[in-house]
Design an enzyme around this catalytic site. Structure first.
Site, short mmCIF file in Angstrom:
data_model
loop_
_atom_site.label_atom_id
_atom_site.label_comp_id
_atom_site.label_asym_id
_atom_site.label_seq_id
_atom_site.Cartn_x
_atom_site.Cartn_y
_atom_site.Cartn_z
N LYS A 9 -7.87 -3.22 -2.02
CA LYS A 9 -6.81 -3.31 -1.03
C LYS A 9 -7.35 -3.68 0.35
O LYS A 9 -8.56 -3.74 0.54
CB LYS A 9 -6.03 -1.98 -0.99
C1 LIG Z 1 -2.73 -0.56 -5.95
C2 LIG Z 1 -1.28 -0.26 -6.04
C3 LIG Z 1 -0.80 1.04 -6.17
C4 LIG Z 1 -1.68 2.22 -6.49
O1 LIG Z 1 -2.63 2.50 -5.54
P1 LIG Z 1 -3.78 3.56 -5.90
O2 LIG Z 1 -4.36 3.89 -4.56
O3 LIG Z 1 -4.76 2.85 -6.80
O4 LIG Z 1 -3.15 4.73 -6.56
C5 LIG Z 1 0.56 1.26 -6.10
N1 LIG Z 1 1.42 0.23 -5.95
C6 LIG Z 1 0.99 -1.04 -5.86
C7 LIG Z 1 2.00 -2.14 -5.68
C8 LIG Z 1 -0.37 -1.34 -5.93
O5 LIG Z 1 -0.78 -2.62 -5.88
#
Ligand SMILES: *Cc1c(COP(=O)(O)O)cnc(C)c1O
Length: 401
Positions: free
Chosen positions: A199
Site C-alpha cells: 500500500k
Molecule cells: C489491502 C486491502 C484491504 C486489507 O488491508 P489489510 O491491511 O491487508 O488488512 C482491504 N480493502 C482493500 C480494498 C484492500 O486493497
C-alpha cells in the site's frame, strides 16, 4: 506496413535490453531502517511510545480527532462494524469489485454482504445503483476508494442519511486522497486505512481507523487489546501499574512499535511519495495518449487520487488478444502486472454462500475482463517508467487488429 515494421524494430530493441520490473516495491530508505533500529535498541518492541506517536502524527496529517492503530485494515473494518452493532442477518452494501477483506468482515457477524455494480469510469461503487439494494435490514455502506480515487461521497452520504445507514470507508488505497477539498479520513463515520506491504504507506502489516466519534475511538482502543481497560499497553512501563480489568471480549489487533517505527518514517515522506506516483501516472497517461487500444485511468476533476494503482483497460474491438495474453506478453518483456480485483461474486465462497450471479454485475464483468494494473511506486527509476510505457506500446503493436 510501416507501423508493423516499426513495431518489429521495437521488439528487437527490447529483446537486447529487457528490464525486470516487479509489480511493487516498498519505498524503504535509511530513515525507516534507523527508526526500526531505534525501536529494537530501546527494548520496547510491541505497542508503546512509537505507536502512540504514529497515531498522533497520522491523525494530525489527516486532520481527524481520533486515529486508532491496529495490526491490519481488516481488523479496522471488523471493529468498525462492531461499533455500529452489526447483527446476524443484517445487510451491508459493498462494491462488487474489491478485495475480499471489505466483505469478509461482514461474515464475521453472520451478516450479509450486498454487492453493488461499479462505475465503468472509476471502478468505484455506482452511487446511482445503491438505493435499489437497500432493504429493512441494511445497516451500512462500505465504499472502497478504488486505486486511490475517492468515491462519490456526497451522493453516498445523502443516501446514508436518508436511510439511516452508517458509512464506513475502506480507504486501503487512499493515503493521501481528497474529495471536494476534504481529506479522505474526515468524511465517513469511520475510515479504515491499510499499511500492508504493497500500500501507499507501508508498515509490513498494519491499519488505522479515523473517526470523529470519541466514544467509538475509546471502545476500539479497548477492543484492539483484549478488551483490557484503558491504556493496557502501559502496564509494563515505568508509569504503568500491574492492575488491569477486562471490560469486554476483545481481540489481539494492536500494532507494534516496530511497525509504527516504519510508519513514522513513511509518514515523513508520504507527500513526496504521492507526488512521485502522480508524476509517474502522468507520464504513463501522456505516453498512452495516441493509442485507441487502451484507456488510461481517469480522475474526476473534483477529487485527487492517491494513485495507489494505475489500471488500464483494453478496448476489445481494437485488440485481438485478451487480458491474459496482454499480461503474459508484458511479463515476457520483464514487466509484472496485476488484476484488481477478481470480483467478489466470482469467488467460490461468496458465490456458494450468497448465490451471487455474475449477470447482475455487467460493468464489473466488463472491467474484470479488460483491466490490468501497471507497476506504480515511488522507487521506480525514469528508465523503468519508460520501459513499462514502451512495453505496453509494444504489446499493443503486436496484437493490433
Ligand atoms: C489491502 C486491502 C484491504 C486489507 O488491508 P489489510 O491491511 O491487508 O488488512 C482491504 N480493502 C482493500 C480494498 C484492500 O486493497
Amino acid at each position: 506496413m510501416l507501423n508493423e515494421f516499426a513495431d518489429i524494430m521495437n521488439c528487437d530493441k527490447g529483446a537486447e535490453k529487457t528490464l525486470e520490473i516487479p509489480f511493487h516495491k516498498p519505498y524503504i530508505t535509511e530513515d525507516e531502517v534507523s527508526e526500526v533500529l531505534d525501536s529494537l535498541r530501546s527494548g520496547w518492541i510491541t505497542m508503546g511510545p512509537k505507536t502512540i506517536e504514529f497515531e498522533k502524527s497520522f491523525g494530525e496529517y489527516i486532520g481527524t480527532r481520533n486515529a486508532v492503530s491496529m495490526n491490519s485494515c481488516t481488523a479496522c473494518l471488523h471493529l468498525a462494524l462492531k461499533m455500529i452493532d452489526l447483527k446476524e442477518g443484517d445487510e451491508v452494501i459493498v462494491p462488487a469489485v474489491t478485495f475480499t477483506a471489505t466483505a469478509e468482515v461482514i461474515s464475521y457477524f453472520r451478516a450479509v454482504p450486498v454487492l453493488v455494480d461499479v462505475d465503468s469510469e472509476t471502478c468505484n461503487i455506482d452511487a446511482a445503483k445503491i438505493e435499489e439494494k437497500i432493504t429493512e435490514r441494511t445497516k451500512a455502506i462500505i465504499p472502497v476508494h478504488y486505486g486511490g480515487q475517492p468515491c462519490d461521497m456526497d451522493e453516498i452520504s445523502v443516501i446514508a442519511k436518508r436511510h439511516n445507514l452508517a458509512v464506513i470507508e475502506d480507504a486501503a488505497h487512499a493515503i493521501p486522497a481528497r474529495y471536494r477539498g476534504r481529506r479522505i479520513g474526515t468524511i465517513g463515520d469511520i475510515t479504515c486505512f491499510s499499511f500492508y506491504a504493497t500500500k501507499t504507506l507501508a508498515t509490513g502489516e498494519g491499519g488505522m481507523v479515523t473517526t470523529e466519534n470519541d466514544e467509538w475511538a475509546e471502545r476500539m482502543k479497548i477492543l484492539r487489546l483484549h478488551g483490557i481497560s484503558k491504556d493496557a499497553w502501559k502496564r509494563y512501563s515505568k508509569e504503568g501499574s500491574w492492575f488491569y480489568e477486562v471490560v469486554d471480549a476483545g481481540y489481539k489487533y494492536n500494532m507494534t512499535d516496530i511497525q509504527a517505527a516504519l510508519g513514522l518514517a513513511q509518514l515523513r515522506k508520504v507527500e513526496w511519495m504521492w507526488r512521485r506516483r502522480s508524476e509517474i501516472a502522468e507520464i504513463y497517461t501522456e505516453s498512452f495518449r495516441g493509442y485507441q487500444e487502451i484507456s488510461p485511468p481517469s480522475v474526476k476533476p473534483d477529487r485527487e487520487s492517491a494513485w495507489h494503482l494505475y489500471p488500464i483497460s483494453l478496448n476489445p474491438e481494437q485488440f485481438s488478444g485478451g487480458r491474459d495474453i496482454f499480461i503474459d506478453s508484458l511479463k515476457e518483456r520483464g514487466v509484472s502486472t496485476s488484476v484488481h480485483f477478481i470480483p467478489l461474486y466470482r469467488h467460490p465462497y461468496y458465490r456458494n454462500t450468497f448465490g451471487f450471479d455474475a449477470a447482475e454485475f455487467p460493468v464489473s464483468e466488463r472491467i474484470f475482463a479488460s483491466t490490468i494494473s501497471l507497476p506504480l511506486y515511488p522507487g521506480m527509476a525514469d528508465e523503468e517508467i519508460r520501459w513499462v510505457a514502451e512495453s505496453v506500446a509494444g504489446v499493443i503493436g503486436q496484437f493490433r487488429v
